[in-house]
Write a protein that holds these residues in place. Structure first.
Motif, mmCIF file in Angstrom:
data_model
loop_
_atom_site.group_PDB
_atom_site.id
_atom_site.type_symbol
_atom_site.label_atom_id
_atom_site.label_comp_id
_atom_site.label_asym_id
_atom_site.label_seq_id
_atom_site.Cartn_x
_atom_site.Cartn_y
_atom_site.Cartn_z
ATOM 1 N N ARG A 22 28.262 36.585 43.954
ATOM 2 C CA ARG A 22 29.316 35.803 43.315
ATOM 3 C C ARG A 22 30.119 36.656 42.324
ATOM 4 N NH1 ARG A 22 30.259 30.303 42.896
ATOM 5 N NH2 ARG A 22 31.253 29.711 40.951
ATOM 6 N N ARG A 23 29.397 37.488 41.584
ATOM 7 C CA ARG A 23 30.104 38.297 40.594
ATOM 8 C C ARG A 23 30.875 39.460 41.242
ATOM 9 N NH1 ARG A 23 26.334 40.729 36.620
ATOM 10 N NH2 ARG A 23 26.431 42.576 37.905
ATOM 11 N N VAL A 24 30.279 40.092 42.246
ATOM 12 C CA VAL A 24 30.940 41.272 42.837
ATOM 13 C C VAL A 24 31.999 40.831 43.853
ATOM 14 C CG1 VAL A 24 30.561 43.411 44.122
ATOM 15 C CG2 VAL A 24 28.948 42.707 42.351
ATOM 16 N N ILE A 50 44.380 47.939 29.918
ATOM 17 C CA ILE A 50 43.033 47.354 29.998
ATOM 18 C C ILE A 50 42.743 47.082 31.469
ATOM 19 C CG2 ILE A 50 41.555 45.419 29.315
ATOM 20 C CD1 ILE A 50 43.364 45.023 26.862
ATOM 21 N N GLU A 51 41.589 47.507 31.940
ATOM 22 C CA GLU A 51 41.200 47.186 33.317
ATOM 23 C C GLU A 51 39.977 46.274 33.271
ATOM 24 O OE1 GLU A 51 40.499 50.478 36.036
ATOM 25 O OE2 GLU A 51 39.902 49.065 37.609
ATOM 26 N N LEU A 52 40.082 45.162 33.988
ATOM 27 C CA LEU A 52 38.976 44.191 34.035
ATOM 28 C C LEU A 52 38.274 44.305 35.390
ATOM 29 C CD1 LEU A 52 40.924 41.077 32.629
ATOM 30 C CD2 LEU A 52 39.672 42.828 31.346
ATOM 31 N N PRO A 54 36.413 47.008 36.810
ATOM 32 C CA PRO A 54 36.791 48.236 37.536
ATOM 33 C C PRO A 54 35.828 48.618 38.662
ATOM 34 C CG PRO A 54 36.558 48.640 35.152
ATOM 35 C CD PRO A 54 36.013 47.284 35.424
ATOM 36 N N GLY A 55 34.587 48.107 38.649
ATOM 37 C CA GLY A 55 33.627 48.474 39.705
ATOM 38 C C GLY A 55 33.368 49.967 39.682
ATOM 39 N N THR A 56 33.657 50.652 40.796
ATOM 40 C CA THR A 56 33.415 52.107 40.868
ATOM 41 C C THR A 56 34.617 52.919 40.370
ATOM 42 O OG1 THR A 56 34.150 52.022 43.158
ATOM 43 C CG2 THR A 56 31.772 51.945 42.787
ATOM 44 N N VAL A 58 38.112 52.631 41.459
ATOM 45 C CA VAL A 58 39.207 52.966 42.400
ATOM 46 C C VAL A 58 40.574 52.766 41.735
ATOM 47 C CG1 VAL A 58 40.209 52.415 44.654
ATOM 48 C CG2 VAL A 58 37.761 52.218 44.327
ATOM 49 N N PHE A 59 40.748 51.639 41.035
ATOM 50 C CA PHE A 59 42.033 51.385 40.371
ATOM 51 C C PHE A 59 42.180 52.315 39.153
ATOM 52 C CE2 PHE A 59 41.844 46.582 41.702
ATOM 53 C CZ PHE A 59 42.022 46.955 43.023
ATOM 54 N N THR A 60 41.063 52.618 38.511
ATOM 55 C CA THR A 60 41.101 53.501 37.328
ATOM 56 C C THR A 60 41.683 54.857 37.721
ATOM 57 O OG1 THR A 60 38.936 52.490 36.880
ATOM 58 C CG2 THR A 60 39.686 54.198 35.356
ATOM 59 N N ASP A 81 25.207 48.744 36.317
ATOM 60 C CA ASP A 81 25.239 49.995 37.086
ATOM 61 C C ASP A 81 26.653 50.549 37.148
ATOM 62 O OD1 ASP A 81 22.593 49.759 37.437
ATOM 63 O OD2 ASP A 81 22.657 49.175 39.554
ATOM 64 N N PHE A 82 27.624 49.647 37.377
ATOM 65 C CA PHE A 82 29.020 50.083 37.411
ATOM 66 C C PHE A 82 29.422 50.641 36.048
ATOM 67 C CE2 PHE A 82 29.975 46.678 40.839
ATOM 68 C CZ PHE A 82 29.812 47.601 41.857
ATOM 69 N N MET A 83 28.967 49.978 34.993
ATOM 70 C CA MET A 83 29.344 50.398 33.646
ATOM 71 C C MET A 83 28.872 51.844 33.396
ATOM 72 S SD MET A 83 28.144 50.656 30.244
ATOM 73 C CE MET A 83 26.534 49.924 30.383
ATOM 74 N N SER A 118 43.558 43.770 36.872
ATOM 75 C CA SER A 118 42.324 43.011 37.079
ATOM 76 C C SER A 118 41.825 43.074 38.520
ATOM 77 C CB SER A 118 42.547 41.546 36.684
ATOM 78 O OG SER A 118 41.464 40.757 37.136
ATOM 79 N N GLY A 119 40.561 43.481 38.638
ATOM 80 C CA GLY A 119 39.872 43.446 39.929
ATOM 81 C C GLY A 119 38.870 42.311 39.939
ATOM 82 N N LEU A 120 39.024 41.366 38.998
ATOM 83 C CA LEU A 120 38.045 40.273 38.877
ATOM 84 C C LEU A 120 38.178 39.288 40.042
ATOM 85 C CD1 LEU A 120 38.458 39.444 35.072
ATOM 86 C CD2 LEU A 120 36.578 40.706 36.151
ATOM 87 N N SER A 124 36.386 32.978 42.698
ATOM 88 C CA SER A 124 35.016 32.439 42.650
ATOM 89 C C SER A 124 34.634 32.021 41.224
ATOM 90 C CB SER A 124 34.009 33.434 43.241
ATOM 91 O OG SER A 124 34.119 34.664 42.602
ATOM 92 N N MET A 125 35.624 31.931 40.356
ATOM 93 C CA MET A 125 35.344 31.521 38.961
ATOM 94 C C MET A 125 35.846 30.108 38.694
ATOM 95 S SD MET A 125 36.395 34.970 36.915
ATOM 96 C CE MET A 125 35.466 36.492 37.109
ATOM 97 N N THR A 126 35.264 29.477 37.678
ATOM 98 C CA THR A 126 35.704 28.127 37.316
ATOM 99 C C THR A 126 37.080 28.210 36.632
ATOM 100 O OG1 THR A 126 34.711 28.297 35.126
ATOM 101 C CG2 THR A 126 33.316 27.393 36.885
ATOM 102 N N GLN A 149 46.950 41.246 39.203
ATOM 103 C CA GLN A 149 45.742 40.682 39.820
ATOM 104 C C GLN A 149 45.844 40.778 41.337
ATOM 105 O OE1 GLN A 149 42.860 39.064 38.381
ATOM 106 N NE2 GLN A 149 42.173 39.205 40.513
ATOM 107 N N PHE A 150 44.772 41.210 41.967
ATOM 108 C CA PHE A 150 44.803 41.205 43.436
ATOM 109 C C PHE A 150 44.013 40.009 43.950
ATOM 110 C CE2 PHE A 150 40.839 42.331 45.577
ATOM 111 C CZ PHE A 150 40.049 42.870 44.586
ATOM 112 N N THR A 151 44.272 39.671 45.199
ATOM 113 C CA THR A 151 43.556 38.555 45.813
ATOM 114 C C THR A 151 43.474 38.748 47.329
ATOM 115 O OG1 THR A 151 43.516 36.142 46.102
ATOM 116 C CG2 THR A 151 45.684 37.142 46.018
#
Ligand SMILES: C[S@@+](CC[C@H](N)C(=O)[O-])C[C@H]1O[C@@H](n2cnc3c(N)ncnc32)[C@H](O)[C@@H]1O
Length: 198
Positions: A22-24, A50-52, A54-56, A58-60, A81-83, A118-120, A124-126, A149-151
């Motif tokens: 759900r988070r990833v 600010i990047e929200l 970022p995962g691994t 890629v956008f950074t 782990d990503f952090m 944002s890569g969030l 899948s969020m409320t 924001q991407f989707t």
């Protein structure tokens, strides 16, 4: 990026998705085409950025290629782990291990940002969480700042009632079919105050 790094990133990402789907919300990192699209309007003078989520990173990496300096990046990632990976990969960026929906509760960490990328996984969020993320992001951006924001969905992932409530407007930056799955990018900005003639 070497083939070994790309493979390691792919398996690391996949492991993170198994642990917390759900988070990833994606089984693999975004591709270069999406990274170029989501950063395409950002210029060196737009920093800090600010990047929200970022995962691994890629956008950074694409942000650095656009001329934003690493020391002007604030990376907010909730996966531990990503952090750690981001801290190793971008030692001059500020990396925070936190839930992006808590942003509004903090005083600005850096000068007001020109953009938020944002890569969030907003879909899948409320609605409450999406509102908190946008409120926090715009609180840390200067006037005229843009939230990208991407989707993978059809249409902007921020529902119209939330945009209206926060005084924001969304427009399409573009789509790319060269991503798995194909994706779109939206820019979200503050609505301009209406100027009345007397
Ligand atoms: C779909 S992945 C995108 C990763 C990367 N931007 C990319 O495109 O390859 C979502 C990322 O957001 C992070 N994430 C999800 N919820 C979060 C939250 N509330 N706060 C901060 N990061 C979050 C996940 O850990 C993951 O790294």
């Amino acid at each position: 990026m070497s083939t070994t790094t790309t493979c390691n990133d792919f398996f690391g990402f996949f492991r993170a998705w198994i642990a917390n789907p759900r988070r990833v919300s994606a089984v693999a990192p975004s591709g270069q085409s999406l990274a170029r699209l989501i950063t395409s309007e950002i210029k060196p003078g737009d920093g800090p950025v600010i990047e929200l989520g970022p995962g691994t990173g890629v956008f950074t990496k694409a942000l650095l290629q656009r001329g934003v300096s690493e020391s002007e990046l604030l990376l907010i990632e909730y996966g531990s782990d990503f952090m750690r990976l981001l801290q190793q990969r971008f030692p001059n960026a500020r990396v925070l291990w936190m839930d992006a929906s808590q942003l509004a509760q903090y005083e600005p960490f850096i000068a007001p940002a020109g953009s938020v990328v944002s890569g969030l996984p907003l879909l899948s969020m409320t609605p409450r969480k999406v509102m908190a993320i946008l409120t926090g992001a715009f609180r840390h951006m200067r006037d005229g700042g843009t939230f990208y924001q991407f989707t993978y969905g059809i249409g902007c992932p921020v529902p119209r009632p939330i945009l209206d409530r926060l005084g924001l407007k969304a427009s399409l930056v573009g789509r790319t079919a060269r991503n798995v799955p194909p994706a779109s990018v939206y820019r979200i900005r503050r609505r301009q105050p209406v100027a009345y003639m007397t």
